[in-house]
Design an enzyme around this catalytic site. Structure first.
Site, short mmCIF file in Angstrom:
data_model
loop_
_atom_site.label_atom_id
_atom_site.label_comp_id
_atom_site.label_asym_id
_atom_site.label_seq_id
_atom_site.Cartn_x
_atom_site.Cartn_y
_atom_site.Cartn_z
N PHE A 152 -10.82 38.92 4.80
CA PHE A 152 -11.19 37.50 4.76
C PHE A 152 -11.43 36.91 6.14
O PHE A 152 -12.11 35.89 6.28
CB PHE A 152 -10.10 36.69 4.04
N LYS A 176 -18.51 45.04 -0.28
CA LYS A 176 -17.50 44.36 -1.11
C LYS A 176 -16.75 43.40 -0.20
O LYS A 176 -15.84 43.79 0.54
CB LYS A 176 -16.54 45.41 -1.70
N GLU A 179 -12.54 38.57 -1.67
CA GLU A 179 -12.73 37.62 -2.78
C GLU A 179 -12.32 36.20 -2.37
O GLU A 179 -12.58 35.24 -3.07
CB GLU A 179 -11.96 38.08 -4.03
N SER A 229 -5.74 45.12 5.88
CA SER A 229 -4.35 45.34 6.28
C SER A 229 -4.02 46.84 6.26
O SER A 229 -4.67 47.62 5.56
CB SER A 229 -3.43 44.57 5.33
N CYS A 284 -7.55 40.05 14.17
CA CYS A 284 -6.85 41.33 14.37
C CYS A 284 -6.65 41.60 15.86
O CYS A 284 -5.89 42.48 16.23
CB CYS A 284 -7.63 42.45 13.74
N GLU A 386 3.15 42.59 11.32
CA GLU A 386 2.06 41.66 11.66
C GLU A 386 2.31 40.33 10.93
O GLU A 386 2.57 40.31 9.73
CB GLU A 386 0.74 42.28 11.18
#
Ligand code: NAD
Length: 502
Positions: A152, A176, A179, A229, A284, A386
């Site tokens: 995301f 993909k 969502e 992740s 990240c 994280e």
């Protein structure tokens, strides 16, 4: 767009709703409102997406280099002229401030520009007369249908780490997206169509685990490029590899900034703020830990603290732009808040507390204030895991070696930075540190397009980094051809020995 509108797939050059009744809400994180629904694909839609990409590959891989290049140049021009629109879409569903969304697009556009010069990067090699009368050459061919699964936090840039390179090399793409914010991917798909990409070459498959597993298990998908992740990255790597696919799976991070006593502490404080709180820490490559030599720690904390008091948190779409926007969801906000509570329980000192943060007229937004923790214990889960929020932790250390050892003992190896004016120390750091991307007085060392992006250890599963020459290697398969055009006068006769170069 009404909150009832349903975001569909992009298959065969058109929006396709399919039969799936399984929907997931898309939020505006600044207001907490549901702004759309996204259709989570069923197996039928997954199959249709892959079948269309397979057809698209046949056509696209037959295009000449010059024709492919023209389409990519068109895409670059269209993207450049309409990037403000894309930034609005990103901000609306992600929450980051508009200038940050523009920054994300600029870094993605770099890869598109790299891909414009792709002929040079997919050239093979030729060795004339390798053996008498024999030429050997290698050619680079596309893989076929390639799958890209994105997170995301960079809904445009992360897909752009891969698809310009994949398409330039002649592959067709099934993307993909997350969502949580699928609209950027759909917008980019339509831009490709306008740029002249044949239908079926760029497909957007919305969905959740089912769609991901559909790509992982399809024999018609040749490779998987994943960013997300660490636990999911590991699952993707193992499953794709077990299915014989080429795979690169980039995972999470815990990036440290090592500050030596000779560093300019004002510069360090500015950069710690930028890299710790920019995009609300949902990067990240964000810095989440500052390793400060004890002799300068108090002074540095004061400088960071006074800068935090000037930060404005708000709606990223606001014309009077705040410094940082909300987190992606209520669930993520609670997770970040939970980590601060864990840190406190484990003995960290909460210097600035961003929990229970509210923004005027945005009571339902997912806002979390910039948070500063001092004396973070290194055995706390808030240190080892994280957090992915605007939380900066200070760990006090005694010397350079302790800092290097601490960074190297971590599970992740994405990015790190050293701040110093001592060239020798910086050079030792660069040599000894077990991390994929290193900044020397640079807090977020994301490599430019012609170098490759990727971490070590739990931050990257697989051998190939994203973009740069490694990207082109990933998205092409090499063939070596050994050829002899016989001169009838020099017929070698029968020889059952193994071919040797004599
Ligand atoms: P995520 O792992 O939850 O999701 C990433 C993708 O995987 C999404 O498309 C999602 O739909 C899919 N997915 C989620 N759960 C799945 C499951 N059980 N099975 C199969 N697919 C699944 O990550 P996120 O929350 O979207 O993104 C944030 C994470 O991404 C952070 O950990 C961040 O560090 C990481 N990230 C890493 C890099 C990098 O370059 N290393 C870059 C950006 C983000």
């Amino acid at each position: 767009m009404s909150n009832n509108s349903v975001l569909a797939n992009w298959i065969d050059g058109k929006l396709s709703l399919g039969a799936s009744k399984n929907l997931s809400s898309v939020y505006n994180p600044a207001t907490g409102e549901v702004i759309a629904q996204v259709a989570l694909s069923s197996q039928e839609e997954i199959d249709a997406a892959i079948a269309s990409a397979k057809k698209g590959f046949k056509e696209w891989s037959g295009y000449s280099i010059a024709k492919r290049q023209a389409v990519i140049f068109n895409f670059r021009e269209l993207l450049n002229s309409r990037k403000e629109k894309l930034a609005e879409i990103i901000t609306r569903e992600h929450g980051k401030v508009l200038s940050d969304a523009m920054g994300e697009i600029a870094r993605g556009q770099e890869i598109v520009e790299l891909a414009c010069g792709f002929p040079h990067l997919i050239k093979g090699a030729f060795s004339e007369n390798a053996s008498t009368g024999i030429d050997v050459y290698s050619i680079k061919q596309p893989l076929g249908v390639v799958g890209i699964i994105s997170p995301f936090n960079f809904p445009a840039m992360v897909p752009m780490w891969f698809f310009p390179v994949a398409l330039a090399a002649g592959n067709s793409v099934v993307l993909k997206p997350s969502e949580k914010n699928p609209s950027a991917a759909l917008w980019l798909a339509q831009l490709w169509q306008e740029a002249g990409l044949p239908d079926g070459v760029f497909t957007v498959l919305n969905g959740d685990k089912l769609a991901v597993d559909g790509l992982l298990n399809s024999p018609d998908v040749a490779s998987i490029s994943f960013v997300g992740s660490t636990p999911i990255a590991k699952y993707i790597y193992e499953t794709a590899a077990a299915n014989g696919k080429r795979v690169q799976a980039l995972g999470g991070a815990k990036n440290h900034m090592l500050v030596l006593p000779d560093a300019d502490l004002d510069l360090v404080a500015d950069q710690a703020i930028n890299a710790g709180y920019g995009a609300a820490g949902e990067r990240c490559m964000a810095i989440s830990v500052v390793l400060a030599i004890d002799t300068i720690a108090d002074k540095l904390i004061e400088k960071i603290k006074s800068r935090i008091s000037q930060l404005r948190v708000g709606n990223g779409a606001d014309k009077q732009e705040p410094d940082l926007g909300p987190l992606i969801s209520q669930a993520h906000l609670e997770k970040v808040s939970g980590y601060v509570t864990i840190a406190e329980k484990d003995g960290a000192k909460v210097v600035v507390d961003g929990r229970n943060y509210s923004v005027e007229n945005h009571q339902n937004g997912f806002f979390f204030g910039p948070t500063l923790l001092d004396q973070m214990p290194t055995d706390s889960k808030a240190y080892t895991e994280e957090i992915f929020g605007p939380v900066l932790s200070i760990v006090r250390i005694n010397n350079f070696d302790e800092g290097v050892a601490l960074i190297n003992s971590g599970a992740f190896g994405n990015g790190t930075a050293i701040f110093t004016n001592d060239g020798g120390a910086a050079r030792r750091f660069q040599n000894e540190i077990q991390v994929g991307m290193i900044g020397i007085n640079v807090p977020i060392p994301v490599p430019v397009a012609y170098h490759s992006f990727g971490g070590w250890k739990n931050s990257l599963f697989g051998d190939a980094k994203a973009y740069g020459t490694q990207g082109f290697d990933f998205f092409t398969r090499e063939k070596a051809v050994t050829s002899r055009w016989l001169d009838p006068a020099q017929h070698g006769g029968i020889n059952l020995g193994f071919p040797q170069n004599d």
